[in-house]
Write a protein that holds these residues in place. Sequence first.
Motif, PDB file in Angstrom:
ATOM      1  N   TYR A  19       1.173  -1.009  -0.024  1.00 28.10           N
ATOM      2  CA  TYR A  19       0.022  -0.050   0.060  1.00 28.10           C
ATOM      3  C   TYR A  19       1.077   1.578   0.082  1.00 28.10           C
ATOM      4  N   GLU A  20       0.639   2.075  -1.063  1.00 24.27           N
ATOM      5  CA  GLU A  20       1.016   3.402  -0.806  1.00 24.27           C
ATOM      6  C   GLU A  20       0.134   4.560  -0.930  1.00 24.27           C
ATOM      7  N   PRO A  21       0.918   5.298  -0.282  1.00 23.96           N
ATOM      8  CA  PRO A  21      -0.487   6.912   0.410  1.00 23.96           C
ATOM      9  C   PRO A  21      -0.924   7.682  -1.112  1.00 23.96           C
ATOM     10  N   ALA A  22      -1.549   7.733  -1.416  1.00 22.82           N
ATOM     11  CA  ALA A  22      -1.995   8.230  -2.329  1.00 22.82           C
ATOM     12  C   ALA A  22      -1.881   9.964  -2.940  1.00 22.82           C
ATOM     13  N   GLN A  23      -1.350  10.323  -3.376  1.00 16.31           N
ATOM     14  CA  GLN A  23      -1.152  11.558  -3.904  1.00 16.31           C
ATOM     15  C   GLN A  23      -2.051  12.233  -4.054  1.00 16.31           C
ATOM     16  N   ARG A  24      -2.494  13.854  -4.293  1.00 12.63           N
ATOM     17  CA  ARG A  24      -2.942  14.222  -4.988  1.00 12.63           C
ATOM     18  C   ARG A  24      -2.791  15.780  -5.303  1.00 12.63           C
ATOM     19  N   SER A  25      -2.418  15.998  -6.898  1.00 16.44           N
ATOM     20  CA  SER A  25      -2.376  17.602  -7.209  1.00 16.44           C
ATOM     21  C   SER A  25      -3.278  17.704  -7.111  1.00 16.44           C
ATOM     22  N   GLU A  26      -3.537  18.984  -8.233  1.00 19.65           N
ATOM     23  CA  GLU A  26      -4.509  19.864  -9.038  1.00 19.65           C
ATOM     24  C   GLU A  26      -5.345  19.097  -9.291  1.00 19.65           C
ATOM     25  N   TYR A  27      -5.142  18.305 -10.093  1.00 15.99           N
ATOM     26  CA  TYR A  27      -6.596  18.094 -10.108  1.00 15.99           C
ATOM     27  C   TYR A  27      -6.697  16.302 -11.058  1.00 15.99           C
ATOM     28  N   ARG A  28      -5.880  15.683 -10.580  1.00 11.89           N
ATOM     29  CA  ARG A  28      -5.208  14.341 -10.673  1.00 11.89           C
ATOM     30  C   ARG A  28      -4.684  13.695  -9.187  1.00 11.89           C
ATOM     31  N   LEU A  29      -5.071  12.093  -9.403  1.00 16.56           N
ATOM     32  CA  LEU A  29      -4.762  11.908  -7.955  1.00 16.56           C
ATOM     33  C   LEU A  29      -3.391   9.975  -8.540  1.00 16.56           C
ATOM     34  N   GLY A  30      -2.331  10.140  -8.000  1.00 18.84           N
ATOM     35  CA  GLY A  30      -1.853   9.068  -7.861  1.00 18.84           C
ATOM     36  C   GLY A  30      -0.683   8.730  -7.600  1.00 18.84           C
ATOM     37  N   LEU A  31       0.393   8.137  -7.346  1.00 19.49           N
ATOM     38  CA  LEU A  31       1.603   7.930  -6.328  1.00 19.49           C
ATOM     39  C   LEU A  31       2.589   8.968  -6.697  1.00 19.49           C
ATOM     40  N   LYS A  32       3.451   8.180  -5.793  1.00 17.95           N
ATOM     41  CA  LYS A  32       5.332   8.863  -6.156  1.00 17.95           C
ATOM     42  C   LYS A  32       5.393   7.810  -8.206  1.00 17.95           C
ATOM     43  N   HIS A  33       5.329   9.242  -9.083  1.00 16.11           N
ATOM     44  CA  HIS A  33       6.270   8.392 -10.251  1.00 16.11           C
ATOM     45  C   HIS A  33       5.568   7.682 -10.668  1.00 16.11           C
ATOM     46  N   PHE A  34       3.919   7.551 -10.454  1.00 12.97           N
ATOM     47  CA  PHE A  34       3.150   6.753 -10.684  1.00 12.97           C
ATOM     48  C   PHE A  34       1.532   7.386 -11.378  1.00 12.97           C
ATOM     49  N   ASP A  35       1.477   7.999 -12.842  1.00 13.22           N
ATOM     50  CA  ASP A  35      -0.135   8.661 -12.958  1.00 13.22           C
ATOM     51  C   ASP A  35      -0.895   7.469 -13.715  1.00 13.22           C
ATOM     52  N   PRO A  36      -1.683   7.318 -12.917  1.00  9.46           N
ATOM     53  CA  PRO A  36      -2.715   6.264 -13.773  1.00  9.46           C
ATOM     54  C   PRO A  36      -3.655   6.724 -14.631  1.00  9.46           C
ATOM     55  N   CYS A  37      -4.361   6.897 -15.627  1.00  7.90           N
ATOM     56  CA  CYS A  37      -5.537   6.924 -16.219  1.00  7.90           C
ATOM     57  C   CYS A  37      -6.946   7.009 -15.570  1.00  7.90           C
ATOM     58  N   THR A  38      -6.725   5.481 -14.622  1.00  4.49           N
ATOM     59  CA  THR A  38      -7.748   5.097 -13.995  1.00  4.49           C
ATOM     60  C   THR A  38      -8.029   5.022 -12.868  1.00  4.49           C
ATOM     61  N   ILE A  39      -8.519   5.014 -12.140  1.00  2.00           N
ATOM     62  CA  ILE A  39      -9.160   4.839  -9.903  1.00  2.00           C
ATOM     63  C   ILE A  39      -9.670   3.823 -10.241  1.00  2.00           C
ATOM     64  N   LEU A  40      -9.332   2.784  -9.743  1.00  2.00           N
ATOM     65  CA  LEU A  40     -10.315   1.833  -9.129  1.00  2.00           C
ATOM     66  C   LEU A  40     -10.718   1.497  -7.695  1.00  2.00           C
TER      67      LEU A  40
END
Length: 428
Positions: free
Chosen positions: A152-173
């Motif tokens: 498990y990694e802590p989710a990181q929020r930018s202004e418009y997107r949610l992802g992980l460090k060095h990981f930008d997903p197209c879809t959040i399931l």
Amino acid sequence: MVPHLITALTGPINELEQRILDATPVIERWFRLEWMEHTPPLYCSVDIRNAGFKLSPVDTNLYPDGWHNLSADTLPLAVQAAQAAIEKICPEARNLMIVPENGKPSSFYLASLARQQEIFRMAGLNVRFGSIDPAVKRAVNYTLPDGEKLTYEPAQRSEYRLGLKHFDPCTILLNNDLSTGVPGILEDLHEQYVLPPLQAGGTVRRKSRHFQSYEEVAKRFGKLIGVDPWLINPLFATCGEIDIHEPSGGECLRTNVDAVLTKIRRKYKEYGINEKPFVVVKADRGTHGMGIMTVRDVKELADLGTAAGRARLGDVPRGEVLIQEGVMTNERIHDAVAEPVVYMIDRYVVGGFYRVHADRGDDESLNAPGARFVPLAFSHSAQLPKPGPKAGASAPNRFYMYGVIGRLALVAASYELEATDPELEAMA
């Protein structure tokens, strides 16, 4: 193997099975047309009860776990269905982030997540787990019983997107039912797909709305193949925001329980069924199988204001209550009551298993501690009926019928999510 059906009253269900087998081309075309107009949830599981005289879904879960209980034979189907779903949603996708439940996971839940990860990885995605639990501040490793590790990694929020460090997903399931509300970290993610949509979360979704949609689907399907919709549809009623421990709430509950029991008795009389009807009282919001009460006679609710009545209500929570027709399960595996659970990805049945509980009765919820899971031959049988064998005697035909009922609930879920979509409501 078809689990033993212990009731002699198999006539209506065998007749239903025969109707479904005879109408297979019509049914598959009907589903095809539905999916041209409606979008199925990305994944879904449906609990089904077979009373011998009635077969219907009793719960539809839009955040299913238990994936590891499916037979390994189902994996190719699941991967193919996941690929079809991804091609529709985000064909250029590389990365998928799965949001797990908050809190410390059980080994059961971790095994389910590992199977989900396996399915979507084989479908062509990099898959990681992004936790929205405030307690998860750094990566946490968990070891599964087979020695595999899951992080498990802590989710990181930018202004418009949610992802992980060095990981930008197209879809959040989401595999988190948001039962405590939608956290801000998930809101206004207009550049990514969040599935299921936020209105499927536990604080918004109502079982009654789902079964209202299912009732509509069952009527249309019954007309399509020429059967009484009641054979596949549980009757229900609701009480609004009440406290069933208080006199006014108790009165609403008694009135609706009596009304539903009366309707069931009429149907039992029509079909010559000698069983005693019952209803299940449960919270209208998801409660993970907790807080469920079986009622066979409205007199059982006469003492709700007393200590004995409150004790019997147990953990049925205050708030909106669903009164649902009870559907007994007359299927047995090794003398223990069993109910089928059908799993779907996109619009496809990808597997299923039997939930079995040796300590529960045929009119009780089997989704309780002590349940075990028996994967059965859903992998091919749900897709490939055999029109020759006599109804009730063939595993492929039984499981195909269960797959049809599961997909009817899936269609109802798509209606339900459309009806509660805030963007569509704003346009209306």
